[in-house]
Design a protein around this motif. Structure first.
Motif, short mmCIF file in Angstrom:
data_model
loop_
_atom_site.label_atom_id
_atom_site.label_comp_id
_atom_site.label_asym_id
_atom_site.label_seq_id
_atom_site.Cartn_x
_atom_site.Cartn_y
_atom_site.Cartn_z
N CYS A 224 7.65 -5.40 5.24
CA CYS A 224 8.37 -5.84 4.40
C CYS A 224 7.56 -6.54 3.28
O CYS A 224 7.87 -6.84 2.36
N GLN A 225 6.46 -6.90 3.84
CA GLN A 225 5.74 -7.93 2.88
C GLN A 225 4.42 -7.03 2.63
O GLN A 225 3.42 -7.61 1.59
N ALA A 226 4.35 -5.82 3.00
CA ALA A 226 3.06 -5.17 3.01
C ALA A 226 2.79 -3.92 2.21
O ALA A 226 1.83 -3.23 2.60
N ILE A 227 3.92 -3.76 1.49
CA ILE A 227 3.55 -2.46 0.53
C ILE A 227 2.36 -2.32 -0.30
O ILE A 227 2.15 -3.45 -0.68
N GLY A 228 1.61 -1.48 -0.22
CA GLY A 228 0.33 -1.53 -0.88
C GLY A 228 -0.92 -1.71 0.13
O GLY A 228 -2.09 -1.32 -0.32
N SER A 229 -0.64 -2.28 1.34
CA SER A 229 -1.75 -2.48 2.13
C SER A 229 -2.04 -1.44 2.84
O SER A 229 -1.23 -0.39 2.95
N SER A 230 -3.45 -1.16 3.45
CA SER A 230 -3.44 0.06 4.24
C SER A 230 -4.76 -0.33 5.21
O SER A 230 -5.30 -1.40 5.17
N VAL A 231 -4.85 0.56 6.30
CA VAL A 231 -5.68 0.47 7.46
C VAL A 231 -6.48 1.57 7.61
O VAL A 231 -5.99 2.68 7.79
N SER A 232 -7.88 1.78 7.42
CA SER A 232 -8.78 2.81 7.15
C SER A 232 -8.00 3.74 6.39
O SER A 232 -7.89 5.01 6.82
N GLY A 233 -7.49 3.39 5.26
CA GLY A 233 -6.78 4.42 4.24
C GLY A 233 -5.39 4.83 4.74
O GLY A 233 -4.75 5.57 3.93
N ARG A 234 -5.10 4.45 5.84
CA ARG A 234 -3.55 4.65 6.28
C ARG A 234 -2.53 3.63 5.73
O ARG A 234 -2.88 2.55 5.93
N LYS A 235 -1.59 4.22 5.04
CA LYS A 235 -0.59 3.17 4.33
C LYS A 235 0.21 2.18 5.35
O LYS A 235 0.84 2.83 5.98
N ALA A 236 0.08 1.14 4.92
CA ALA A 236 1.25 0.11 5.55
C ALA A 236 2.56 0.74 5.48
O ALA A 236 3.08 1.33 4.43
N GLY A 237 3.43 0.40 6.80
CA GLY A 237 4.75 1.23 6.65
C GLY A 237 4.79 2.41 7.38
O GLY A 237 5.85 2.62 8.00
N ASN A 238 3.48 2.89 7.24
CA ASN A 238 3.44 4.37 7.95
C ASN A 238 2.20 4.22 9.05
O ASN A 238 1.67 5.13 9.53
N LEU A 239 2.37 3.10 9.78
CA LEU A 239 1.32 2.53 10.89
C LEU A 239 1.61 2.61 12.22
O LEU A 239 0.84 2.59 13.21
N ALA A 240 3.24 2.86 12.28
CA ALA A 240 3.83 2.73 13.61
C ALA A 240 4.88 4.04 13.86
O ALA A 240 4.56 5.01 13.02
N ASP A 241 5.71 4.10 14.54
CA ASP A 241 6.36 5.09 14.81
C ASP A 241 7.80 5.07 13.55
O ASP A 241 8.28 6.24 13.29
N ILE A 242 8.13 3.86 13.31
CA ILE A 242 9.06 3.65 12.16
C ILE A 242 8.66 2.32 11.46
O ILE A 242 8.32 1.48 12.03
N GLY A 243 8.65 2.34 10.17
CA GLY A 243 8.33 1.34 9.32
C GLY A 243 9.55 0.71 8.45
O GLY A 243 10.24 1.52 8.21
#
Ligand SMILES: *Cc1c(COP(=O)(O)O)cnc(C)c1O
Length: 369
Positions: A152-171
């Protein structure tokens, strides 16, 4: 003197005009703008599905419903977050199990989460606090535990190019007025799972599936986002990276200005992480010459209004305390909740204003009030 607040919504003419267009179109709900928003967000996050809802809280409720959480289940999460992370666990009738945080990124400590896993653990909710993603690779323990990302606070962040919100099974995202991408009230569920997508849509719309109206598969809610609000969020999706960059420039200016101040702890960001800096949060050490309250009073005199996220750890609030939590259970969360202070970092704060805020901290750190 201009007030420098912790957040300020920025509405372009284009956004205002697109709301007027929706109002004139006759399709103010369940129209094409919500669908467009879902499609653009799923492209941005490289996720198969996005389900727009009317708050981040609703998105978290959908995520827990999709994961099949129910009475008798346990869900592990952090006590150092906004209350909306943990309340939806109670909506599902499940038990809230807290684990303590790391004090470098303020996110769940995976080694402590591991000690809380039982046969009843159905899901883990990691929170990307201040915009910095939790360590989802290390929070994945086994197939039967659904990993949920409160982004909810992380739109625009990423980890090794993978976007926050899409780092787990459901975001989940929130578009509340203070968030980096906002439309007043709104949210979204992000997932690559067809099943989680169907279930989220079902909970959003009274337990119905899109193809079978007036057939109710389960209890449902009205969590639909209106096209009026989606029209405000939509033009911002294409700007996520530039908004993030604007915040990163401001955060880096603080870091550069304050790096010599040994009595405060600055945010640290891993080299493979791009941090969207929803908040720029510093931590006051014992050696900082004034209390946090006093620092805030001084800032307020200069018309600067910082924020504290969050002053009260969740395990000590009545609805969670009833699970048997006490003061002292999560020492790191309890400790940092007394020390953190978030400084204005949004696009409407100028670099000159950031220099002024930094100067006040430097002066105080040298014993000059
Ligand atoms: C904002 C926020 C929420 C809730 O979002 P709403 O849109 O206000 O319901 C949940 N979790 C975190 C970490 C948030 O910052």
């Amino acid at each position: 003197m201009k007030k420098i607040t912790i957040s300020q919504p920025s509405l372009s003419k284009k956004q205002i005009n697109s709301v007027v267009e929706v109002l004139k179109s006759g399709h103010i709900v369940e129209g094409s703008v919500v669908i467009k928003l879902e499609n653009e967000l799923s492209t941005y996050c490289k996720a198969k599905h996005v389900v727009a809802v009317n708050s981040g809280t609703a998105a978290l409720h959908c995520a827990l419903y999709a994961a099949g959480v129910g009475p008798g289940d346990e869900v592990i999460t952090t006590p150092f977050s906004f209350v909306a992370t943990a309340n939806p666990i109670l909506f599902m009738g499940a038990k809230v199990v807290f684990a303590d945080i790391n004090d470098n990124d303020y996110n769940l400590d995976p080694t402590l989460v591991e000690t809380k896993i039982t046969k009843k653990t159905k899901a883990i909710i990691g929170v990307d606090l201040y915009g910095q993603p939790a360590n989802y690779d290390k929070l994945r323990f086994n197939e039967s535990i659904t990993l949920i990302e409160d982004a909810c606070q992380a739109i625009g962040s990423s980890v090794s190019g993978r976007k926050a919100g899409n780092l787990a099974d459901i975001g989940t995202f929130s578009f509340y007025a203070t968030k980096n991408i906002m439309c007043g009230e709104g949210g979204a569920v992000v997932t690559n799972s067809d099943e989680f997508d169907v279930k989220s849509r079902r909970l959003r719309n009274h337990g119905q599936d899109a193809s079978k109206r007036y057939q109710y598969f389960d209890i449902g809610y009205n969590y639909r986002l209106t096209d009026i609000l989606a029209a405000i969020a939509l033009p911002q999706i294409g700007k996520i990276d530039s908004i993030t960059n604007t915040r990163q420039i401001r955060a880096n200016r603080y870091i550069e200005n304050l790096k010599e101040v040994s009595s405060i702890v600055l945010p640290t960001v891993d080299s493979h992480v791009s941090h969207c800096f929803h908040q720029f949060t510093i931590n006051l050490s014992d050696s900082f010459p004034v209390s946090r309250d006093k620092l805030i009073t001084i800032f307020n005199k200069h018309n600067i209004f910082p924020g504290i996220y969050y002053p009260n750890p969740l395990h000590l609030q009545p609805q969670f305390k009833k699970f048997g939590y006490h003061q002292g259970d999560f020492p790191k969360a309890e400790n940092v909740s007394k020390r953190v202070i978030s400084l204005p970092v949004h696009p409407k704060v100028s670099l000159k204003e950031i220099d002024k805020i930094s100067e006040i901290i430097i002066k105080i750190s040298k014993g000059n009030k």
